[in-house]
Design a protein around this motif. Structure first.
Motif, PDB file in Angstrom:
ATOM      1  N   LYS A 143       0.930  -1.182  -0.083  1.00  0.00           N
ATOM      2  CA  LYS A 143       0.077  -0.052  -0.232  1.00  0.00           C
ATOM      3  C   LYS A 143       0.725   1.116  -0.195  1.00  0.00           C
ATOM      4  CE  LYS A 143      -4.273   1.767   2.163  1.00  0.00           C
ATOM      5  NZ  LYS A 143      -5.199   1.447   2.959  1.00  0.00           N
ATOM      6  N   SER A 144       0.649   2.007  -1.007  1.00  0.00           N
ATOM      7  CA  SER A 144       1.500   3.096  -1.153  1.00  0.00           C
ATOM      8  C   SER A 144       0.630   4.496  -1.448  1.00  0.00           C
ATOM      9  CB  SER A 144       2.618   2.860  -2.236  1.00  0.00           C
ATOM     10  OG  SER A 144       2.188   2.605  -3.398  1.00  0.00           O
ATOM     11  N   GLY A 185       4.513   6.518  -5.328  1.00  0.00           N
ATOM     12  CA  GLY A 185       4.277   5.765  -4.024  1.00  0.00           C
ATOM     13  C   GLY A 185       5.408   5.710  -2.808  1.00  0.00           C
ATOM     14  N   HIS A 188       5.029   4.000   1.726  1.00  0.00           N
ATOM     15  CA  HIS A 188       4.552   2.587   1.472  1.00  0.00           C
ATOM     16  C   HIS A 188       4.767   1.797   2.529  1.00  0.00           C
ATOM     17  CE1 HIS A 188       8.651   1.349  -0.533  1.00  0.00           C
ATOM     18  NE2 HIS A 188       8.687   1.203   0.835  1.00  0.00           N
TER      19      HIS A 188
END
Length: 268
Positions: A143-144, A185, A188
């Protein structure tokens, strides 16, 4: 080749990665000088090379350090940095993560993170850095975010708006990912879905004296806070409020012994 001449040893992919990084990432002109991102063509060349690197090229077996393997070894770079300093324990980050140091200089570093199933590297940043990451085996959730510019702050709260860049599960084999100082990103987090290993190139590496200090963050849904400037954003689910964690963060990180091909350091 002349008759009777000794055969020339084949260069390892690790050595090739070092050589390419050495040509691509210059040493910072001063400790405090921000490093400019390398040309896109140079990044593509490094990514393409990393795409060909397998666990065996680095002295790893699939899952060899994923769930409880690994051993001692001295601290290097990453372990000496502020990235892992602190002693505030968080139970969900307690799974041991092994870091294998391959090489580090003031221009770049090469290392491998081995995560057991369900291990977490929490949301953090890479200030002023370009980072290339290649999943060698296993799978992980990534997830970024990237900061929204110009800066948007929540009303009466110390949280800043960021846009979601990725929220995906990546499974080896998959292409090398790249993040830049302002995009791709840069903030992250990783959660291993199955035990995995990640080859990382950081350029330049973390350095406290140069202001490249890792910060950890919490992320909150866009609906958690309000800001007059941010009420009209499209697709609120693609945005989050990011809060820096000011207290020390503890990650169960341990140094392992890198057993792959030795890098011939051509800086010396």
């Amino acid at each position: 080749m002349a008759w009777g001449a000794p055969a020339r040893a084949q260069s390892s992919r690790v050595q090739a990665l070092y050589d390419l990084c050495r040509r691509t990432f210059p040493s910072p002109s001063s400790a405090a000088a921000p490093a400019a991102p390398p040309p896109a063509s140079a990044v593509r060349a490094i990514s393409s090379l990393m795409d060909t690197i397998s666990p065996a090229d680095l002295g790893l077996r699939d899952n060899s350090l994923g769930d409880g393997g690994g051993g001692g070894g001295g601290g290097h770079g990453f372990f000496d940095s502020t990235f892992v300093k602190g002693a505030a324990r968080a139970a969900r980050w307690a799974q041991p993560i092994t870091y294998l140091h391959v090489y580090e200089c003031d221009a770049f570093s090469i290392g491998i993170f081995c995560l057991p199933t369900s291990a977490v590297i929490p949301l953090h940043d890479h200030p002023g850095m370009t980072v290339l990451s290649k999943i060698l085996y296993g799978s992980m959730h990534v997830k970024s975010y990237d900061w929204v510019e110009p800066t948007v702050l929540a009303s009466n709260q110390q949280v800043r708006l960021a846009k979601l860049h990725a929220d995906d599960v990546l499974t080896a084999p998959c292409p090398t990912t790249v993040l830049y100082p302002q995009s791709g990103g840069n903030l992250h987090s990783f959660t291993s879905v199955a035990s995995c290993a990640v080859l990382d190139v950081l350029a330049p590496p973390y350095a406290e004296d140069a202001g490249r200090i890792c910060t950890y963050f919490n992320d909150y849904p866009f609906s958690s806070f309000s800001s007059g400037r941010a009420k009209t954003v499209d697709s609120p689910d693609n945005y989050a409020w990011i809060e820096a964690i000011n207290s020390p963060v503890y990650i169960n990180m341990r140094p392992g012994m890198y057993t792959g091909p030795t890098v011939q350091d051509r800086l010396s």
